[in-house]
Write a protein that holds these residues in place. Structure first.
Motif, PDB file in Angstrom:
ATOM      1  N   PRO B  35      42.419  42.045  47.041  1.00 52.15           N
ATOM      2  CA  PRO B  35      43.551  41.646  47.845  1.00 52.15           C
ATOM      3  C   PRO B  35      43.282  41.517  48.915  1.00 52.15           C
ATOM      4  O   PRO B  35      43.782  41.001  49.723  1.00 52.15           O
ATOM      5  CB  PRO B  35      44.454  42.809  47.361  1.00 52.15           C
ATOM      6  CG  PRO B  35      44.666  43.493  45.979  1.00 52.15           C
ATOM      7  CD  PRO B  35      42.726  43.690  46.270  1.00 52.15           C
ATOM      8  N   PHE B  37      40.195  40.018  50.153  1.00 51.00           N
ATOM      9  CA  PHE B  37      40.088  39.039  50.082  1.00 51.00           C
ATOM     10  C   PHE B  37      40.424  37.940  49.581  1.00 51.00           C
ATOM     11  O   PHE B  37      39.450  37.120  48.676  1.00 51.00           O
ATOM     12  CB  PHE B  37      38.290  39.003  49.162  1.00 51.00           C
ATOM     13  CG  PHE B  37      37.321  40.203  50.237  1.00 51.00           C
ATOM     14  CD1 PHE B  37      37.195  39.469  51.610  1.00 51.00           C
ATOM     15  CD2 PHE B  37      37.227  41.062  50.030  1.00 51.00           C
ATOM     16  CE1 PHE B  37      36.287  40.550  52.396  1.00 51.00           C
ATOM     17  CE2 PHE B  37      36.218  41.777  51.028  1.00 51.00           C
ATOM     18  CZ  PHE B  37      35.932  41.832  51.718  1.00 51.00           C
ATOM     19  N   ALA B  38      41.390  37.829  49.209  1.00 51.25           N
ATOM     20  CA  ALA B  38      42.836  37.489  48.779  1.00 51.25           C
ATOM     21  C   ALA B  38      41.925  35.564  48.643  1.00 51.25           C
ATOM     22  O   ALA B  38      41.576  34.599  48.248  1.00 51.25           O
ATOM     23  CB  ALA B  38      43.767  37.393  48.510  1.00 51.25           C
ATOM     24  N   GLY B  39      42.310  35.399  50.104  1.00 53.10           N
ATOM     25  CA  GLY B  39      41.605  34.488  50.829  1.00 53.10           C
ATOM     26  C   GLY B  39      40.192  33.531  50.164  1.00 53.10           C
ATOM     27  O   GLY B  39      40.318  32.445  49.788  1.00 53.10           O
ATOM     28  N   ASN B  42      40.781  32.897  46.570  1.00 50.84           N
ATOM     29  CA  ASN B  42      41.618  31.398  46.166  1.00 50.84           C
ATOM     30  C   ASN B  42      40.523  30.019  46.310  1.00 50.84           C
ATOM     31  O   ASN B  42      41.263  29.036  45.988  1.00 50.84           O
ATOM     32  CB  ASN B  42      43.008  31.466  47.338  1.00 50.84           C
ATOM     33  CG  ASN B  42      43.720  32.129  46.986  1.00 50.84           C
ATOM     34  OD1 ASN B  42      43.661  32.266  45.871  1.00 50.84           O
ATOM     35  ND2 ASN B  42      44.756  32.489  48.328  1.00 50.84           N
ATOM     36  N   PHE B  49      45.524  29.044  38.596  1.00 50.87           N
ATOM     37  CA  PHE B  49      46.371  29.940  39.834  1.00 50.87           C
ATOM     38  C   PHE B  49      45.125  29.524  40.953  1.00 50.87           C
ATOM     39  O   PHE B  49      44.021  30.011  39.892  1.00 50.87           O
ATOM     40  CB  PHE B  49      46.729  31.759  39.163  1.00 50.87           C
ATOM     41  CG  PHE B  49      48.037  31.906  38.952  1.00 50.87           C
ATOM     42  CD1 PHE B  49      49.029  31.531  39.629  1.00 50.87           C
ATOM     43  CD2 PHE B  49      47.694  31.630  37.395  1.00 50.87           C
ATOM     44  CE1 PHE B  49      50.512  31.939  39.055  1.00 50.87           C
ATOM     45  CE2 PHE B  49      49.325  31.205  36.343  1.00 50.87           C
ATOM     46  CZ  PHE B  49      50.481  31.739  37.168  1.00 50.87           C
ATOM     47  N   PRO B  50      45.674  29.282  41.796  1.00 53.49           N
ATOM     48  CA  PRO B  50      43.979  29.859  42.933  1.00 53.49           C
ATOM     49  C   PRO B  50      43.793  31.382  42.632  1.00 53.49           C
ATOM     50  O   PRO B  50      44.664  32.638  42.410  1.00 53.49           O
ATOM     51  CB  PRO B  50      45.140  29.951  44.568  1.00 53.49           C
ATOM     52  CG  PRO B  50      46.388  29.188  44.154  1.00 53.49           C
ATOM     53  CD  PRO B  50      46.526  29.284  42.184  1.00 53.49           C
ATOM     54  N   TYR B  53      46.014  34.258  44.444  1.00 53.31           N
ATOM     55  CA  TYR B  53      46.580  34.289  44.563  1.00 53.31           C
ATOM     56  C   TYR B  53      46.720  35.064  43.291  1.00 53.31           C
ATOM     57  O   TYR B  53      48.090  36.223  43.081  1.00 53.31           O
ATOM     58  CB  TYR B  53      47.432  33.389  44.128  1.00 53.31           C
ATOM     59  CG  TYR B  53      48.896  33.669  44.442  1.00 53.31           C
ATOM     60  CD1 TYR B  53      50.016  33.444  45.452  1.00 53.31           C
ATOM     61  CD2 TYR B  53      49.512  33.148  43.298  1.00 53.31           C
ATOM     62  CE1 TYR B  53      51.025  33.588  45.304  1.00 53.31           C
ATOM     63  CE2 TYR B  53      50.882  32.952  43.132  1.00 53.31           C
ATOM     64  CZ  TYR B  53      51.889  32.993  44.129  1.00 53.31           C
ATOM     65  OH  TYR B  53      52.563  32.776  44.193  1.00 53.31           O
ATOM     66  N   PHE B  55      45.166  37.277  41.432  1.00 54.50           N
ATOM     67  CA  PHE B  55      45.194  39.001  41.312  1.00 54.50           C
ATOM     68  C   PHE B  55      46.374  39.931  41.918  1.00 54.50           C
ATOM     69  O   PHE B  55      46.844  41.163  41.196  1.00 54.50           O
ATOM     70  CB  PHE B  55      44.217  39.249  42.072  1.00 54.50           C
ATOM     71  CG  PHE B  55      42.399  39.443  41.039  1.00 54.50           C
ATOM     72  CD1 PHE B  55      42.480  40.262  39.822  1.00 54.50           C
ATOM     73  CD2 PHE B  55      41.446  38.102  40.724  1.00 54.50           C
ATOM     74  CE1 PHE B  55      41.799  40.684  39.428  1.00 54.50           C
ATOM     75  CE2 PHE B  55      40.965  38.738  39.665  1.00 54.50           C
ATOM     76  CZ  PHE B  55      40.779  39.499  38.845  1.00 54.50           C
ATOM     77  N   CYS B  56      46.739  39.683  42.897  1.00 60.16           N
ATOM     78  CA  CYS B  56      47.763  39.820  43.409  1.00 60.16           C
ATOM     79  C   CYS B  56      49.096  39.676  42.960  1.00 60.16           C
ATOM     80  O   CYS B  56      50.195  40.608  43.451  1.00 60.16           O
ATOM     81  CB  CYS B  56      47.992  39.553  45.066  1.00 60.16           C
ATOM     82  SG  CYS B  56      47.113  39.594  46.294  1.00 60.16           S
TER      83      CYS B  56
END
Lengths: 608, 87
Positions: B35, B37-39, B42, B49-50, B53, B55-56
């Protein structure tokens, strides 16, 4: 009465599958009946009332059939709840009015940092399973302070645990009673205050007579209602709007489209903000810098640790027949919870797309202002003050920052936005009520049991008879429920604010004393007291200072994340004080060894 | 308790503890590191999906469910090996 219930129990337990299957079919049948009633011209209000009365009467019948006069049945449902059903009961206990009503709305408005709730409220169960549930079950306690009091010895430790439990659970329960009242008031068309007291009455029916046993079997029934009520509208809406048969795995494209539209309309604050209502300003999926990562992860950590220390959840795992079934039921719990949690972001994304995307018939942003203000669902929610459209720049077109909404109506309004029949709204109301009632039941019972067992029986009057103990427990339940309803009727915070605080309180005060009690033999009484008092006091103080804007938050740790502060102080205080004082006695260390072995007798005997 | 039972219980606890550590390490991976390193994640996409996103909202959740079931399956085996399974 007790002989009658003893002879009834086995038959009921053998037929659980049949009983609840029949119940589920009955509920679906009732849903079909209401749909027919609507097509014959039944009014929306009549349908809503029908749903509430039907479900509450079923809970009342279960509550009545589960009545008991035995201590074990009252406190831990006789320790005979099979893992699968305990999983459903825990899921209902867990998923509150906030999860059901407010979560999707939070994702809608909160963007990436808000996803900390989704990850935190599911990931916490890994901690429950690895660190807590099996060991507390082996311990054989009735309440969480019962564990603290026995492991660390002495009334001071027990009393600290009782205080933290009461504060955390009470913060949480007022939000649930508030949600019960809101739903009852809207559906029945009565005042909020009356709705609160009516909701409380329903909660008492489930818990007064049967204690934990009554709550367990009504919670299973409530889980079935709430999960049907959450999934049916999403799947129905998705099919009607052409988003796929089961949208959960295919809304990735919608996420990208929403990002495009947000860029096109621009995410700007409203020209004139409205109190209590929000416009969309946070991008749906834009994690950005390390500060937003920290906000997301710190929220998630608080929620995970809080999950693993909230007594109304932990005590559900005291009701299974064995340690192994306690563990297995954690697995079921999370699976059942997952069904709702992975649906909420799908719902938030698709609802947003429906409002924003000009190629969809349901869209409102960028449309003529007069047309939007005339939509049925806009008129309905505007009339109750939960939504507003205002042409603040006077161009005759509804802009994104001119559409105001209360975040927690996203779930309730979605069926209307998508143009689904009223019968769906009735179903959603019944689901929201089931979610709020089941959590309120569990919380009230956790508080009343801690006060009656730990404070009254263990500290004040250890010679009390069984009858007297149960009478005290019921009277306390009545008083605490009434106090909760009184506070709820004052409407102090939004549903979600108070819920997050409850997790932070529990994490600050109880997480490390519980974990280290099992995992660190050297942890002793003085250390545990330091951990509980230090964590709870520092967390509360920080909350007070930040919430009242007396000081600026450190590192973005705001009022919903104060558990980070409380937990840090708690673990340091507990370890340092434990090491500075004498190690626990041989007996206590042997007790910890014994807790780690799954088989054999519990540490505390039945009826203790 | 007899000496051999004690030794067996110690061995049982050692294995239980190691299993718990492995599960907790994976929990940190799915609950905190991914979460965080979600950015960056993406930039990749999964099922449309990105990835960050995904994973979250779904991937980490599925991982949590799997972690619990896997841990319980391994723990049952450890308990049975040392004769302390309680059913």
């Amino acid at each position: 009465m007790s002989t009658e219930s003893v002879s009834k129990r086995p038959a009921f337990l053998d037929n659980l599958g049949k009983v609840y299957l029949l119940y589920t079919l009955g509920f679906l049948g009732f849903f079909a009946l209401m749909a027919v009633f609507e097509s014959l011209g039944g009014s929306a209000q009549a349908i809503g009332i029908g749903f509430l009365l039907f479900t509450i009467s079923i809970y009342a019948v279960i509550g009545w059939l589960s009545r008991t006069a035995e201590v074990d049945a009252y406190y831990v449902a006789g320790r005979e709840v099979p893992a699968l059903y305990n999983g459903m009961a825990t899921a209902a206990d867990w998923m509150s009015g906030a999860s059901f009503v407010a979560l999707a709305g939070g994702v809608y408005f909160g963007g990436y940092p808000y996803l900390g709730y989704i990850v935190g409220w599911t990931g916490g169960y890994v901690l429950v399973n690895s660190l807590m549930a099996p060991y507390l079950r082996k311990f054989g306690c009735y309440t969480v302070p019962d564990f603290v009091g026995t492991r660390y010895g002495g009334n001071t430790a027990r009393l600290c645990a009782v205080v933290i439990l009461v504060v955390a659970s009470f913060t949480y329960v007022t939000a649930q009673i508030n949600a019960t009242g809101t739903i009852a008031a809207q559906t029945l068309g009565i005042s909020f205050e009356l709705g609160v007291w009516l909701g409380l009455l329903g909660i008492f029916i489930c818990s007064m007579l049967g204690g934990m046993r009554g709550v367990t079997w009504t919670q299973v029934a409530q889980y079935i209602v709430l999960i049907i009520a959450y999934l049916v509208p999403i799947i129905w809406m998705s099919n009607k709007q052409g988003f796929g048969i089961i949208p959960h795995f295919s809304y990735g494209g919608a996420v990208a489209r929403v990002a495009e539209l947000e860029a096109q309309y621009g995410l700007t604050a409203a020209l004139q903000p409205m109190a209590g209502l929000s416009v969309l300003t946070t991008p749906h999926n834009a994690p950005g810098d390390s500060m937003s990562s920290w906000k997301m992860v710190s929220l998630s950590i608080c929620m995970m640790a809080g999950t693993a220390s909230l007594p109304h959840i932990l005590m559900r795992y005291f009701t299974t027949p064995s340690v192994r079934s306690a563990r297995r039921s954690v697995g079921w719990s999370l699976l059942f919870i997952f069904l709702l949690y992975f649906s909420a972001p799908a719902l938030a994304t698709l609802t947003k797309l429906q409002l924003l995307d000009p190629t969809l018939a349901t869209s409102i942003i960028g449309k003529s202002f007069a047309d939007v203000a005339n939509l049925e669902w806009v008129k309905h929610w505007t009339s109750v003050g939960m939504l507003a459209v205002q042409d603040q720049n006077a161009d005759g077109i509804l802009q994104l920052n001119e559409f105001f909404m209360r975040p927690d109506i996203v779930v309730l309004a979605t069926p209307e936005i998508a143009g689904l029949p009223f019968v769906i709204s009735g179903l959603v109301a019944a689901g929201g009520l089931a979610a709020a009632m089941s959590t309120a039941d569990g919380l009230l019972l956790a508080i009343a049991n801690a006060l009656s067992h730990d404070l009254y029986y263990k500290i004040i009057d250890p010679a009390a008879s069984t009858k007297r103990r149960l009478t005290v427990a019921r009277v306390l339940l009545l008083f605490i429920g009434a106090a909760g309803a009184l506070v709820a009727s004052l409407k102090l915070t939004g549903i979600l604010g108070a819920v997050a605080w409850a997790f932070d309180f529990a994490a600050s005060g109880l997480f490390f004393p519980l974990v280290l009690g099992i995992w660190w033999k050297r942890a002793n009484t003085a250390g545990a007291i330091a951990g509980m008092v230090g964590g709870f006091a520092s967390g509360s103080l920080y909350l007070y200072l930040v919430f009242n804007k007396i000081m600026d938050p450190w590192l973005g740790i705001d009022d919903i994340r104060f558990g980070i502060i409380g937990m840090s102080v708690s673990v340091v205080a507990m370890v340092v004080v434990s090491l500075m004082t004498k190690e626990p006695s041989k007996e206590v260390q042997a007790m910890v060894d014994e807790v780690r072995v799954p088989s054999g007798k519990t540490i505390l005997s039945s009826g203790h | 308790m007899p000496a051999n039972t004690k030794a067996s219980h110690q061995m049982h606890w050692l294995k239980t503890r190691n299993l718990t550590y492995v599960i907790l390490a994976l929990w940190v991976l799915f609950g905190i590191i991914i979460p965080w390193f979600a950015g960056s994640l993406n930039a990749y996409s999964f099922l449309g999906f990105p990835l960050g996103y995904y994973f979250c909202v779904q991937g980490s959740l599925i991982a949590f469910v799997a972690l619990i079931w896997i841990q319980n399956w391994r723990q049952d085996a450890i308990d049975d090996e040392f004769g302390v399974g309680d059913e």
